[in-house]
Design a protein around this motif. Structure first.
Motif, PDB file in Angstrom:
ATOM      1  N   THR A  23       0.337   7.213  -7.425  1.00  0.00           N
ATOM      2  CA  THR A  23       0.271   5.674  -7.540  1.00  0.00           C
ATOM      3  C   THR A  23       0.499   5.299  -8.799  1.00  0.00           C
ATOM      4  O   THR A  23       1.369   4.212  -9.367  1.00  0.00           O
ATOM      5  CB  THR A  23      -0.691   5.223  -6.789  1.00  0.00           C
ATOM      6  OG1 THR A  23      -1.063   5.375  -5.529  1.00  0.00           O
ATOM      7  CG2 THR A  23      -0.782   3.347  -7.029  1.00  0.00           C
ATOM      8  N   ASP A  75       6.039  12.002  -1.237  1.00  0.00           N
ATOM      9  CA  ASP A  75       5.987  11.272  -2.502  1.00  0.00           C
ATOM     10  C   ASP A  75       7.294  10.514  -2.557  1.00  0.00           C
ATOM     11  O   ASP A  75       7.496   9.251  -2.904  1.00  0.00           O
ATOM     12  CB  ASP A  75       5.888  11.943  -3.848  1.00  0.00           C
ATOM     13  CG  ASP A  75       4.535  12.647  -3.880  1.00  0.00           C
ATOM     14  OD1 ASP A  75       3.489  12.454  -2.957  1.00  0.00           O
ATOM     15  OD2 ASP A  75       4.067  13.258  -4.910  1.00  0.00           O
ATOM     16  N   VAL A  90      -0.935  -2.819 -10.884  1.00  0.00           N
ATOM     17  CA  VAL A  90      -1.496  -1.806 -10.242  1.00  0.00           C
ATOM     18  C   VAL A  90      -2.937  -2.039  -9.978  1.00  0.00           C
ATOM     19  O   VAL A  90      -3.443  -2.468 -11.112  1.00  0.00           O
ATOM     20  CB  VAL A  90      -1.108  -0.442 -10.613  1.00  0.00           C
ATOM     21  CG1 VAL A  90      -1.793  -0.078 -11.862  1.00  0.00           C
ATOM     22  CG2 VAL A  90      -1.443   0.827  -9.488  1.00  0.00           C
ATOM     23  N   ILE A 129       0.785  -3.028  -6.637  1.00  0.00           N
ATOM     24  CA  ILE A 129       0.707  -1.669  -5.789  1.00  0.00           C
ATOM     25  C   ILE A 129      -1.062  -1.622  -5.711  1.00  0.00           C
ATOM     26  O   ILE A 129      -1.461  -1.489  -6.605  1.00  0.00           O
ATOM     27  CB  ILE A 129       1.185  -0.617  -6.575  1.00  0.00           C
ATOM     28  CG1 ILE A 129       2.656  -0.837  -7.022  1.00  0.00           C
ATOM     29  CG2 ILE A 129       1.058   0.463  -5.494  1.00  0.00           C
ATOM     30  CD1 ILE A 129       3.088   0.561  -7.928  1.00  0.00           C
ATOM     31  N   LYS A 167       0.844  -1.363   0.149  1.00  0.00           N
ATOM     32  CA  LYS A 167      -0.098  -0.185   0.076  1.00  0.00           C
ATOM     33  C   LYS A 167       1.044   1.183  -0.189  1.00  0.00           C
ATOM     34  O   LYS A 167       1.732   1.401   0.688  1.00  0.00           O
ATOM     35  CB  LYS A 167      -1.008   0.031   1.040  1.00  0.00           C
ATOM     36  CG  LYS A 167      -1.954  -0.821   1.137  1.00  0.00           C
ATOM     37  CD  LYS A 167      -2.959  -0.430   2.299  1.00  0.00           C
ATOM     38  CE  LYS A 167      -4.495  -1.040   2.004  1.00  0.00           C
ATOM     39  NZ  LYS A 167      -4.463  -2.063   1.266  1.00  0.00           N
ATOM     40  N   PRO A 168       0.774   2.348  -0.798  1.00  0.00           N
ATOM     41  CA  PRO A 168       1.696   3.322  -1.044  1.00  0.00           C
ATOM     42  C   PRO A 168       1.499   4.065   0.419  1.00  0.00           C
ATOM     43  O   PRO A 168       2.936   4.663   0.872  1.00  0.00           O
ATOM     44  CB  PRO A 168       0.629   4.345  -1.801  1.00  0.00           C
ATOM     45  CG  PRO A 168       0.261   3.185  -2.895  1.00  0.00           C
ATOM     46  CD  PRO A 168      -0.628   2.192  -1.948  1.00  0.00           C
ATOM     47  N   THR A 180      -4.641   9.773  -3.877  1.00  0.00           N
ATOM     48  CA  THR A 180      -3.417   9.178  -4.148  1.00  0.00           C
ATOM     49  C   THR A 180      -3.368   8.535  -5.496  1.00  0.00           C
ATOM     50  O   THR A 180      -2.193   7.885  -5.902  1.00  0.00           O
ATOM     51  CB  THR A 180      -3.159   7.935  -3.253  1.00  0.00           C
ATOM     52  OG1 THR A 180      -4.256   7.006  -3.271  1.00  0.00           O
ATOM     53  CG2 THR A 180      -3.234   8.327  -1.810  1.00  0.00           C
ATOM     54  N   THR A 181      -4.475   8.731  -6.273  1.00  0.00           N
ATOM     55  CA  THR A 181      -4.326   7.884  -7.685  1.00  0.00           C
ATOM     56  C   THR A 181      -3.296   8.500  -8.631  1.00  0.00           C
ATOM     57  O   THR A 181      -2.690   7.431  -9.174  1.00  0.00           O
ATOM     58  CB  THR A 181      -5.615   8.122  -8.291  1.00  0.00           C
ATOM     59  OG1 THR A 181      -6.977   7.847  -7.609  1.00  0.00           O
ATOM     60  CG2 THR A 181      -5.735   7.150  -9.497  1.00  0.00           C
ATOM     61  N   MET A 198      -4.443   0.415  -4.559  1.00  0.00           N
ATOM     62  CA  MET A 198      -4.961   1.569  -4.816  1.00  0.00           C
ATOM     63  C   MET A 198      -5.528   2.048  -3.595  1.00  0.00           C
ATOM     64  O   MET A 198      -6.603   1.303  -2.979  1.00  0.00           O
ATOM     65  CB  MET A 198      -5.580   1.939  -5.896  1.00  0.00           C
ATOM     66  CG  MET A 198      -6.116   3.136  -6.475  1.00  0.00           C
ATOM     67  SD  MET A 198      -4.708   4.228  -6.762  1.00  0.00           S
ATOM     68  CE  MET A 198      -4.243   3.934  -8.445  1.00  0.00           C
TER      69      MET A 198
END
Ligand code: FDA
Length: 278
Positions: free
Chosen positions: A117, A83, A134, A106, A73-74, A113-114, A108
């Motif tokens: 990402t 970032d 993704v 990854i 997860k980012p 955050t789209t 979403m």
């Protein structure tokens, strides 16, 4: 230790229990997507520690010869801190994935955050020639145009309905609207992608539509479902196509487990039965 009530949905607190669960799954012809539970860190040490664990996990997956990949997860890799923090940790994890031949997904998160990402995905999709994937969310109105962009890149996409409550100015919010959008995204993805599409849904109607589109366009696809949800269906589907089970583990299991219980009465009943029979 994870209490019996949560064990249906979470594969233990440490990598060893998660790896043992994946071993069992692989015996049943189901592959795995391992996810270390954690999100929205505001301490850089937490993000660094999870990134370190993913780096070591891909080594464990390779050493054990498992049919498994990972999903990150980012915000777990420090996106809320910047970032650059997210990107630095993701770079390390993707490099380890490359070294050990382990695919990296990854996840979403919410719509804020789209862009970051997808940009990170694009960079790694190009540099690894497609060894990353993704997630894209059908509930967001922007997704058909994101799919146009992603169709030009190597790598896989995971199509989901979307798990975050998004504003109605940018997202479909009714159940019907989301299902219509998901059907349209499935058709668009099968028509325009070469490298494969993952249908991450427990919905039998959507899986049947994916199979129809696969027959029509020949695009390779896999089904992804969560640990503890429709597991008999996972095994049955795995007889005729690749199936991946998303396997969360780790000591931050409570909020994940609580989400599963809240989203469906049936999940709560299963959990309760586990307590009564333990
Ligand atoms: P939905 O909840 O719409 O239900 C449709 C039908 O599916 C039901 O009528 C029933 O037939 C069946 N079903 C659903 N749950 C069931 C259950 N517990 N038992 C029996 N039948 C059931 N989201 C996101 O925003 N970002 C992400 O990165 C991811 N990643 C992700 C990975 C994987 C592997 C999965 C499966 C899902 C995600 N998601 C996600 C979550 C996704 O966006 C979505 O919220 C959930 O999958 C719920 O939608 P469904 O399409 O599964 O079924």
């Amino acid at each position: 230790m994870i209490p019996p009530i949560a064990r249906r949905f979470v594969a233990g607190e440490v990598p060893a229990t998660a790896v043992a669960h994946v071993d069992d799954l692989n015996e049943r012809n189901v592959a795995a997507i391992l996810n270390l539970l954690g999100e929205h860190y505001d301490d850089p040490a937490d993000a660094a520690a999870d990134a370190d664990e993913y780096v070591s996990l891909v080594g464990d997956i390779a050493d054990a010869g498992l049919d498994a990949c990972i999903s990150v997860k980012p915000s777990q890799l420090g996106l809320d801190l910047g970032d650059d923090v997210f990107e630095e940790h993701l770079d390390r994890i993707v490099a380890a994935g490359q070294e050990h031949g382990v695919f990296v997904w990854i996840d979403m998160e919410d719509h804020t955050t789209t862009n970051v990402t997808l940009d990170a995905f694009e960079r790694h999709a190009r540099s690894t020639d497609g060894d990353v994937g993704v997630c894209v969310q059908a509930n967001l109105e922007r997704t058909p145009s994101d799919l146009d962009r992603l169709a030009e890149l190597p790598g896989k996409i995971r199509l989901v309905k979307g798990a975050y409550d998004e504003p109605s100015t940018i997202a479909h919010t009714s159940k019907e609207g989301i299902n219509d959008a998901y059907r349209a995204c499935i058709r668009q993805a099968f028509e325009t992608f070469d490298d494969g599409v993952a249908i991450a849904s427990h919905d039998p109607e959507m899986i049947a539509l994916a199979e129809e589109c696969h027959t029509e366009y020949g695009t390779p696809y896999e089904v992804q479902m969560l640990m503890g949800v429709r597991e008999a269906a996972q095994r049955e589907l795995a007889e005729s196509r690749p199936v991946y089970q998303y396997v969360p583990y780790g000591d931050r299991w409570f909020s994940y487990f609580y989400r599963r219980i809240r989203e469906r009465k049936g999940n709560a009943l299963f959990a309760l039965r586990a307590v009564l029979t333990s």
